[in-house]
Motif scaffolding. Sequence first.
Motif, short mmCIF file in Angstrom:
data_model
loop_
_atom_site.label_atom_id
_atom_site.label_comp_id
_atom_site.label_asym_id
_atom_site.label_seq_id
_atom_site.Cartn_x
_atom_site.Cartn_y
_atom_site.Cartn_z
N ARG A 159 0.82 -1.20 0.00
CA ARG A 159 0.00 0.00 0.00
C ARG A 159 0.86 1.27 0.00
NH1 ARG A 159 -1.29 -4.20 2.65
NH2 ARG A 159 -3.38 -5.12 2.55
N TYR A 160 2.01 1.19 0.64
CA TYR A 160 2.93 2.31 0.68
C TYR A 160 4.32 1.86 0.20
CZ TYR A 160 -0.51 4.61 3.69
OH TYR A 160 -1.64 5.17 4.20
N PRO A 161 5.05 2.70 -0.52
CA PRO A 161 6.41 2.33 -0.93
C PRO A 161 7.33 2.33 0.28
CG PRO A 161 5.94 4.61 -1.54
CD PRO A 161 4.66 4.04 -1.02
N MET A 162 7.90 1.16 0.60
CA MET A 162 8.70 1.01 1.81
C MET A 162 10.06 0.42 1.52
SD MET A 162 6.06 -0.32 4.75
CE MET A 162 4.63 0.68 5.20
N ASP A 163 11.02 0.83 2.32
CA ASP A 163 12.37 0.26 2.33
C ASP A 163 12.55 -0.35 3.72
OD1 ASP A 163 14.97 -0.44 2.02
OD2 ASP A 163 15.73 1.58 1.63
N LYS A 164 12.53 -1.68 3.79
CA LYS A 164 12.58 -2.37 5.08
C LYS A 164 14.02 -2.67 5.48
CE LYS A 164 8.18 -4.75 4.22
NZ LYS A 164 7.50 -6.07 4.20
N VAL A 165 14.34 -2.35 6.73
CA VAL A 165 15.66 -2.65 7.29
C VAL A 165 15.46 -3.67 8.41
CG1 VAL A 165 17.71 -1.75 8.45
CG2 VAL A 165 16.52 -0.36 6.73
N LYS A 166 16.07 -4.82 8.27
CA LYS A 166 15.89 -5.91 9.22
C LYS A 166 16.34 -5.50 10.63
CE LYS A 166 17.04 -10.82 9.87
NZ LYS A 166 17.80 -11.98 9.33
#
Length: 401
Positions: free
Chosen positions: A165-172
């Motif tokens: 739904r939203y552009p995300m950059d995930k950081v573990k």
Amino acid sequence: MNRRNWLKNSAAMTVGATALPALLQKAYADPAARNELYMDLSHEFRAALLADSMPPAAVKARLSANENPWGLSAKTKTAVNSSLTEANRYAMRATMDLYKAISEKDGIPMPQSPAGGGGWGGASKSYIKLGCGSTELLNASLMHFAQKGTIMVGDPCYISSNDERYPMDKVKLTADYQYDLDAMAKKIDPAKHSLVYICNPNNPTGNMLPADKLRKFIDEVSPKVTVLVDEAYIDYATNPKTDCMVDKIKEGKNVIVLRTLSKLYAFAGMRLGYALGKPELLQDISKYTMNGFGLTLPTIMGAMAAFSDAENTKMVLDKTNESKKYTADFLTKAGYKVIPSYANFMLFPVNMKGTELTGKLMQEGVMVRNWFFDGQHWCRVSIGTMDEMKAFTDSFTKVVS
């Protein structure tokens, strides 16, 4: 106005949104889609909806939505009941009183009128924005910043499952399931990222960042990218007054802090949250909110009573800690490694599929949440009354044996 004309007249809102997920594109132009996005974002709403699908008599322990099981305090109920005699009037004066109460509670300045007479300076100068729960304000923030770039999040966190739904950059997260602030700071790119989202204490892990480390991160990152700190569970922290990030707002940093009354103050059904930040930051998200106009007089009057009820606040915290210790001791003794929690829930790994566990517990009348990340199934259990936690431990023992 028909739907076609509405979309046409709202086209200006979609500028820069063509590369965004389909539902988000619709939300910029269509209030109905915006509401759909709001509801979909709220994990706790979905969990509560599932709980409400069961006959009330069948529910032994509602431990899936991080609610306050002890309910509104007696003083809050009195204030709510008393307000009903004036509920036929708009709540403008009471809203101003609520702004003042939040200003005093969190040490945030009230917007002063240009004349300097101490009057209300207007929403455009306010460091406080009211919402129907903090989810309204979180959703508004995400909608605004998603137009400008990618949102950096820890994985998992409250919103990390909303990447469609939203552009995300995930950081573990780190090995001990904490935000990897060093990795996030190194990865920040102002040309790509528009917002950094930090949930502190984190949902679903329950752990909390050291305040000095988070402040250092904000000092480094906020000149490049706005930082949003979701403090929905800050009231359960060891030192909520010093662990919060409000001081960074007063220093003029590009920080938005979210608060809610849904947890400690038991307002999940009353709906009240607020955002704190520089006026220009809060104005950016205003067009996606009702600007506090959706709040009822009973909610406003109840909130001010709740803020002043220190005795009830202590009672809730004491009982939460008692139930939390009982549950943590049970799980540890049973061989489960519980992540240290600074919230009103706890997370631990399980040896069966999460959906299988929640399904079996539901048959026992116990509602919990399941998660899957880091190649592991997890159970998140909200902290309820001692009777509810005993119902959980009894049912859990039964279904995993």
